[in-house]
Design an enzyme around this catalytic site. Structure first.
Site, short mmCIF file in Angstrom:
data_model
loop_
_atom_site.label_atom_id
_atom_site.label_comp_id
_atom_site.label_asym_id
_atom_site.label_seq_id
_atom_site.Cartn_x
_atom_site.Cartn_y
_atom_site.Cartn_z
N HIS A 1 41.30 100.35 81.10
CA HIS A 1 40.59 99.09 81.31
C HIS A 1 40.71 98.27 80.04
CE1 HIS A 1 37.47 96.24 82.36
NE2 HIS A 1 37.63 96.65 83.61
N ASP B 1 38.07 101.30 90.20
CA ASP B 1 39.00 101.39 91.33
C ASP B 1 39.40 102.82 91.64
OD1 ASP B 1 39.21 98.71 91.98
OD2 ASP B 1 40.52 98.36 90.28
#
Ligand code: ACO
Length: 423
Positions: free
Chosen positions: A300, A357
């Site tokens: 991320h 996700d």
């Protein structure tokens, strides 16, 4: 906080600093080009603030995510998605009467103009649902052309109609009749009903799925200046209407490095499963610089220790599969991948952790949502965040049309050569 000093070719420039509520420091470089002729260069904007915002706070090092000052863990545990929409858009949690009025509008505006259904017929059944969703959202501007004159009403229209548009695109893609919204159901239950009810059968919304969907939408509701939100603010900065700006955000979210990652996670897990379940081989592929393969759902831009949303979802994924009695081998692969990657020097060094996700796809698939449709769910969740950010940008006197600069690296001036002399 004082000022920052920048020395450029002997010229010293004092730059003021801006300090946020959580003591984040920004160096205000708005005078830089005027005073020195130079600009800053920041690939991917990792060090660039594009606005001041009072909506969402993230501390990536500590794994903190807050909407309007409220911890994501508390909201995920206790709030409905409608409350979170109100909070993000209006800045405060609603009182009971405010929430009732808000929910009433969310219900009242959920039908789309009947003519809009014809637009769906132009798409092939194989159309990607994100292409359909963005097209349908921008098409709302043709039905409500004065969206920017009555912003609050159009915000409610967009929030209320988006699930209807998404569900119709699903029904069309599988050739089933469209199911109209029901006013006696909550936002999330109504969406599940429009997705899964068929005229020939009774359909009762499962409370487990309803709760899980509510939580997923809450967890995705905003994430400050990410790729899609910045797109929404950028489009909005030209004074484009609400629907056009949000459709831009849907397109940005579609990409596999952003919201499209949840679809890619499931495809990756299925590929590993079909390839003999050798997850270690895929961890090695992800580490190989000569192999473009990346572990989808890992890494991320902001979270460098853990993604707080992934932590909550990991628990919920287990609960949902348990309650629904689903034994999904892909979840086992996901858990193994996570374990191996978290112990591996490559991932530790680069601070690569599972992101939101990684688990959302597993829950969506347990809910019966097809893989290609996952990112649409992300978009429905992110809608209030995009709207709040669009509105904040629009209302701020500091907003100027967004127009970054560049460092030109092309050829210097050269004379035009007529075609007959070019050989
Ligand atoms: N698998 C293997 N290696 C990775 C991964 C991954 N998923 N992610 C990053 N790396 C490596 C890079 O190769 C790079 O290695 P290097 O330093 O040896 O060159 C290093 O980690 C840093 O990666 P960057 O790409 O520079 O990190 P950036 O912050 O630009 O990208 C991103 C973040 C796009 C999320 C990236 O981690 C990625 O592609 N992840 C997979 C896609 C994904 O899950 N996206 C969803 C993001 S969350 C969201 O949108 C809701």
């Amino acid at each position: 906080m004082g000022t920052a000093k920048l020395t450029l070719d002997g010229q010293v420039l004092e730059l003021p600093t801006v300090v946020g509520t959580e003591d984040e420091v920004g160096i205000d470089i708005s005078k830089l080009r005027k005073e020195t002729g130079a600009i800053t260069l920041d690939y991917g904007y990792g060090n660039t603030g594009s606005c001041e915002s009072a909506i969402t706070f993230i501390d990536g090092e500590k794994g903190i995510l807050r909407y309007r000052g409220y911890a994501i863990e508390e909201l995920a545990e206790q709030a409905t998605f409608a409350e979170v929409c109100y909070l993000l858009i209006h800045g405060e949690l609603p009182e009971r009467s405010q929430l009732d009025a808000f929910v009433q509008k969310l219900t009242y505006h959920s039908m789309i103009h009947e003519d809009m259904k014809k637009l769906f017929e132009g798409f092939p059944p194989t159309a990607h649902p994100m292409a359909v969703l963005s097209s349908m959202i921008v098409s709302l501007a043709t039905y409500y052309p004065h969206a920017n004159e009555n912003v609050d009403l159009n915000i409610m229209r967009l929030l209320a109609k988006a699930p209807t548009l998404a569900a119709i695109s699903y029904k069309k893609s599988i050739g089933q009749p469209v199911v109209y919204p029901r006013n006696d159901l909550s936002y999330t239950a109504n969406f599940l009903h429009m997705m899964f009810a068929v005229p020939a059968e009774e359909y009762t919304v499962s409370p487990v799925l309803d709760r899980a969907l509510n939580l997923l939408l809450v967890l995705h509701a905003d994430h400050e200046q990410n790729c899609s939100t910045s797109t929404v603010r950028m489009v909005g900065s030209s004074d484009a209407n609400l629907y056009a700006s949000i459709a831009g955000g849907v397109c940005a979210l579609w990409g596999p490095l952003h919201g499209g990652a949840n679809q890619r996670v499931m495809e990756m897990l299925a590929r590993i499963y079909e390839d003999g379940n050798d997850y270690r081989k895929y961890v090695d592929k992800a580490k190989d610089r000569n192999d473009p393969f990346r572990l989808m759902g890992f890494g991320h831009r902001v979270y460098k220790n853990f993604d707080p949303r992934a932590k909550i979802l990991k628990r919920v994924a287990d609960e949902v599969l348990d309650e629904l009695g689903i034994d999904n081998p892909l979840l086992d692969i996901a858990k193994n991948l996570e374990r191996v990657a978290l112990e591996d020097e490559y991932f530790i060094e680069r601070k690569l952790y599972p992101n939101v996700d990684f688990y959302s796809g597993i829950i969506y698939s347990a809910m019966g949502i097809p893989t290609r449709f996952f990112t649409v769910l992300f978009a429905l969740g992110r809608l209030p965040g995009w709207i709040a950010q669009w509105k904040e940008g629009r209302d701020s006197p500091k907003t100027r049309i967004n127009r970054p600069r560049q460092i030109y690296t092309g050829p210097k001036l050269r004379p035009y050569v007529p075609l007959d002399r070019r050989g």
